[in-house]
Design a protein around this motif. Structure first.
Motif, mmCIF file in Angstrom:
data_model
loop_
_atom_site.group_PDB
_atom_site.id
_atom_site.type_symbol
_atom_site.label_atom_id
_atom_site.label_comp_id
_atom_site.label_asym_id
_atom_site.label_seq_id
_atom_site.Cartn_x
_atom_site.Cartn_y
_atom_site.Cartn_z
ATOM 1 N N ARG A 1 -33.643 104.935 -13.122
ATOM 2 C CA ARG A 1 -32.663 104.742 -13.999
ATOM 3 C C ARG A 1 -30.836 104.429 -13.456
ATOM 4 O O ARG A 1 -30.572 104.049 -14.604
ATOM 5 N N LEU B 1 -34.331 93.395 -24.914
ATOM 6 C CA LEU B 1 -33.902 94.846 -24.390
ATOM 7 C C LEU B 1 -32.574 95.037 -23.406
ATOM 8 O O LEU B 1 -32.442 96.178 -22.728
ATOM 9 N N TYR C 1 -36.553 102.312 -19.412
ATOM 10 C CA TYR C 1 -37.010 102.494 -21.058
ATOM 11 C C TYR C 1 -37.295 103.253 -21.941
ATOM 12 O O TYR C 1 -37.353 104.338 -23.025
ATOM 13 N N GLN D 1 -37.430 99.132 -14.831
ATOM 14 C CA GLN D 1 -36.155 99.990 -16.312
ATOM 15 C C GLN D 1 -37.382 99.466 -18.021
ATOM 16 O O GLN D 1 -36.751 100.138 -18.368
ATOM 17 N N LEU E 1 -33.228 95.121 -20.058
ATOM 18 C CA LEU E 1 -33.528 94.914 -19.445
ATOM 19 C C LEU E 1 -33.669 94.024 -17.880
ATOM 20 O O LEU E 1 -34.195 93.061 -17.877
ATOM 21 N N ASN F 1 -36.530 106.730 -24.051
ATOM 22 C CA ASN F 1 -36.728 106.368 -25.856
ATOM 23 C C ASN F 1 -37.580 106.798 -26.820
ATOM 24 O O ASN F 1 -37.944 107.100 -27.650
#
Length: 222
Positions: free
Chosen positions: A103, A203, A214, A210, A205, A218
């Motif tokens: 992250r 997005l 993501y 990533q 990213l 989510n």
């Protein structure tokens, strides 16, 4: 001949560093450019030697690998240069610290007892930016540590994806390669690569790691 991939290592175990240094130096397409024994020294090593890929231990004295990863990537962004790809090294299969490092911007993680050939392949893979390292393990981490969370709200940026882009996003989040997605969707690999690039751009990213983060943060894979 192409330029060798420049590799740096941050780990507090001198014997482990010596072994990785010899392993990397034995490869004609890799160049071992620097090492450090803790996270603070790792920041200095990254600034001085500018490695393409950094192998980063998670648990170290002075500063751990998570904070060091964040600082190295922030410094690269501040100077406007190319950020190194950082692969965190962990002893445990299910390591919440590895999740936090990803992250924080790491491009994947490896177990410290990985086979030498796998580690070398991982360095090349993450440098190319075309695949997620240990994608299945990454998904397992998020399933394990996020299992208590309820369904998330679909992010606004995700609503801007086309239906085809959503399909490809979900396949990539499951760890499928471009070739596997192409086979599933009856598309060429070049078309899949284009779709992946558009998804990452929409997005905000950096790469497919990533993208996995993501998706699981989510709850988009449910």
């Amino acid at each position: 001949m192409s330029t060798p991939i420049r590799v740096g290592l941050v780990d507090d175990q001198a014997l482990f560093r010596a072994g990785i240094r010899m392993l990397v130096s034995s490869q004609p397409d890799l160049e071992f450019v620097g090492e450090a024994g803790n996270g603070v020294e790792g920041i200095a090593m990254a600034a001085e030697h500018r490695p393409d890929v950094i192998l980063m231990d998670i648990r170290m004295p002075v500063m751990d690998g998570i904070e060091s990863t964040r600082a190295i990537l922030a410094a690269a962004e501040a100077r406007g240069g190319k950020a190194p790809r950082i692969v965190v090294l962990t002893t445990f299969d299910l390591d919440e610290a590895a999740t936090r490092a990803i992250r924080g911007g790491a491009s994947g993680f490896l177990l410290k007892d990985a086979d030498p050939e796998f580690l070398l392949s991982a360095i090349r893979t993450v440098h190319s930016g075309t695949a997620v390292i240990a994608a299945a393990a990454t998904r397992e981490l998020f399933e394990h540590f996020d299992s208590q969370q309820g369904a998330g709200t679909e992010p606004e940026a995700f609503t801007h994806l086309t239906s085809r882009e959503r399909e490809i996003f979900l396949l990539a989040a499951r760890g499928l390669s471009n070739a596997e997605i192409a086979g599933n969707e009856f598309l060429s690999e070049a078309t899949v690569k284009t779709h992946i690039s558009r998804v990452l751009g929409k997005l905000g990213l950096r790469d497919r790691v990533q993208l996995v983060v993501y998706a699981y943060e989510n709850r988009l894979t449910d």
